[in-house]
Design a protein around this motif. Structure first.
Motif, short mmCIF file in Angstrom:
data_model
loop_
_atom_site.label_atom_id
_atom_site.label_comp_id
_atom_site.label_asym_id
_atom_site.label_seq_id
_atom_site.Cartn_x
_atom_site.Cartn_y
_atom_site.Cartn_z
N PHE A 76 39.41 142.02 -10.94
CA PHE A 76 39.90 141.29 -11.89
C PHE A 76 38.66 140.06 -12.52
N ARG A 77 37.68 140.12 -11.69
CA ARG A 77 36.65 139.30 -12.11
C ARG A 77 35.78 140.08 -13.33
N ASN A 78 36.08 141.44 -13.25
CA ASN A 78 35.48 142.24 -14.44
C ASN A 78 36.50 142.45 -15.72
N THR A 79 37.37 141.43 -15.97
CA THR A 79 37.97 141.13 -17.12
C THR A 79 38.06 139.90 -17.95
N CYS A 80 38.30 140.10 -19.17
CA CYS A 80 38.49 138.82 -19.92
C CYS A 80 39.71 138.83 -20.72
N THR A 81 40.49 137.81 -20.49
CA THR A 81 41.73 137.46 -21.27
C THR A 81 41.47 136.52 -22.37
N SER A 82 40.61 135.44 -22.19
CA SER A 82 40.43 134.43 -23.03
C SER A 82 40.06 135.25 -24.47
N TYR A 83 40.74 134.34 -25.60
CA TYR A 83 40.19 134.71 -26.86
C TYR A 83 39.11 133.98 -27.49
N GLN A 84 38.69 133.12 -26.78
CA GLN A 84 37.45 132.41 -27.18
C GLN A 84 36.66 131.96 -26.06
N PRO A 85 36.23 132.69 -25.28
CA PRO A 85 35.10 132.18 -24.03
C PRO A 85 34.10 131.41 -24.47
N ASP A 86 33.41 130.68 -23.65
CA ASP A 86 32.22 130.20 -24.10
C ASP A 86 31.03 131.07 -24.31
N SER A 122 28.74 131.51 -22.25
CA SER A 122 28.52 132.13 -20.91
C SER A 122 29.56 133.08 -20.40
N GLY A 123 30.62 133.13 -21.14
CA GLY A 123 31.77 134.25 -20.72
C GLY A 123 32.70 133.52 -20.12
N ARG A 124 32.68 132.07 -20.05
CA ARG A 124 33.53 131.32 -19.12
C ARG A 124 35.01 131.01 -20.00
N SER A 125 36.01 131.03 -19.38
CA SER A 125 37.42 130.76 -20.18
C SER A 125 37.65 129.30 -19.97
N HIS A 126 38.09 128.68 -21.15
CA HIS A 126 38.27 127.23 -21.09
C HIS A 126 39.81 127.09 -20.69
N GLY A 127 40.61 128.08 -20.72
CA GLY A 127 41.84 127.98 -20.24
C GLY A 127 42.74 127.39 -20.92
N LEU A 128 42.72 127.22 -21.90
CA LEU A 128 43.49 126.33 -23.00
C LEU A 128 44.18 127.16 -24.23
N THR A 129 43.61 128.51 -24.45
CA THR A 129 44.49 129.21 -25.37
C THR A 129 45.58 130.01 -24.74
N GLY A 130 46.60 130.41 -25.68
CA GLY A 130 47.74 130.90 -25.16
C GLY A 130 47.55 132.07 -24.19
N SER A 131 46.53 132.90 -24.49
CA SER A 131 46.29 134.26 -23.61
C SER A 131 45.83 133.58 -22.30
N ASP A 132 44.76 132.56 -22.17
CA ASP A 132 44.50 131.88 -20.94
C ASP A 132 45.67 131.51 -20.14
N VAL A 133 46.40 130.67 -20.62
CA VAL A 133 47.56 130.24 -19.97
C VAL A 133 48.62 130.92 -19.33
N GLU A 134 48.74 131.91 -20.40
CA GLU A 134 49.53 133.13 -19.61
C GLU A 134 49.10 133.77 -18.30
N ARG A 135 47.68 134.15 -18.46
CA ARG A 135 47.19 134.66 -17.12
C ARG A 135 46.86 133.47 -16.13
N ILE A 136 46.64 132.46 -16.23
CA ILE A 136 46.60 131.47 -15.41
C ILE A 136 47.93 131.34 -14.70
N LEU A 137 49.03 131.17 -15.27
CA LEU A 137 50.27 130.93 -14.79
C LEU A 137 50.67 132.38 -13.83
N ALA A 138 50.51 133.50 -14.29
CA ALA A 138 50.41 134.60 -13.81
C ALA A 138 49.96 134.59 -12.05
#
Length: 268
Positions: free
Chosen positions: A201-211, A213-229
């Protein structure tokens, strides 16, 4: 014992299709992957996908994957996912503003290519093939092209438009599940394969707008859904976020609560 049918999978580098990939591998299927470079801003998902494929090979698990390059779609299609001047909206996955992340007809295009590939394999090897997609119930509210009726209809169209159509079978096992149930099942498949959950799962990306460096900011819908899961699964998400895991969980829960409150207010 009869060997399971080969599987053609549309792979994005996200957690849903990656979970489907390990499920198919755990079922001892021969996997033919397709991924798409369509001009998406979060193209890092493709790098993550190939990182996972390399990890599988290091563990003696072989599969094939072809990248279909159609980046011109990013210029032609109107979407926050492809327009570099359009900020991806923030908020809960089911909020109305998430419609900005729809890429018109994207899944129909991908599915058409994947079906043709599956049918070609089936005819060439005189076998039956499963055409596999990781769409799930969490996609249904915002993405019409992730709903059961869409895939039933488009698969029917593919079938009546091709000879030997009986050789290809639609397989969408998560269609009534969500990201939490997908994680539960993926953990079982990963253990069966003798792999490391965090590496997969480290080798995945769910964020639609990573920075950058490839980091997710956690605030887009796809981020939120993943974090809550992951939070519900009681496991820390192994990808990098711009904030600590504790902070991104707190923000995701706040966004979910805000969305639920607004929904109840609108219902009244």
């Amino acid at each position: 014992m009869e060997r399971p049918r080969p599987a053609v999978i549309c792979l994005s580098g996200g957690m849903d299709s990656t979970s489907l990939l390990v499920r198919m591998l755990a079922e001892r299927r021969k996997v033919f992957g397709l991924c798409f470079d369509y001009g998406q801003k979060h193209r890092i998902e493709l790098k993550r996908l190939y990182d996972n494929i390399e990890y599988l090979r290091e563990n003696d698990i072989e599969m094939s994957c072809e990248t279909i390059e159609i980046p011109k779609l990013g210029d032609l299609f109107h979407s926050a996912l492809t327009d570099s001047n359009w900020q991806v909206p923030k908020g809960h996955y089911e909020q109305e503003n998430m419609r900005q992340t729809v890429v018109p007809n994207r899944n129909a295009i991908f599915a058409s290519i994947a079906y043709g590939y599956a049918l070609s394999i089936a005819i060439q090897h005189d076998t039956h093939v499963d055409f596999c997609l990781g769409v799930h119930s969490g996609d249904h509210a915002i993405y019409p092209d992730c709903r059961p009726e869409f895939y039933q209809s488009i698969f029917h169209a593919f079938s009546i438009g091709n000879w030997d159509n009986e050789k290809v079978h639609l397989h969408i096992p998560y269609i009534n599940g969500d990201k939490y149930t997908i994680l539960q099942e993926a953990a079982v498949s990963i253990e069966k394969l003798g792999l490391d959950f965090d590496t997969i799962f480290r080798n995945t990306c769910t964020s639609y707008q990573p920075d950058a460096s490839g980091r997710s900011h956690g605030l887009t819908g796809s981020d939120v859904e993943r974090i809550l899961a992951f939070h519900k699964f009681d496991r820390r998400d192994p990808i990098d976020y711009v904030d600590s895991w504790e902070v991104v969980v707190e923000k995701a829960l706040e966004l979910e609560a805000q969305y639920r409150a607004e929904s109840e207010e609108n219902d009244d």
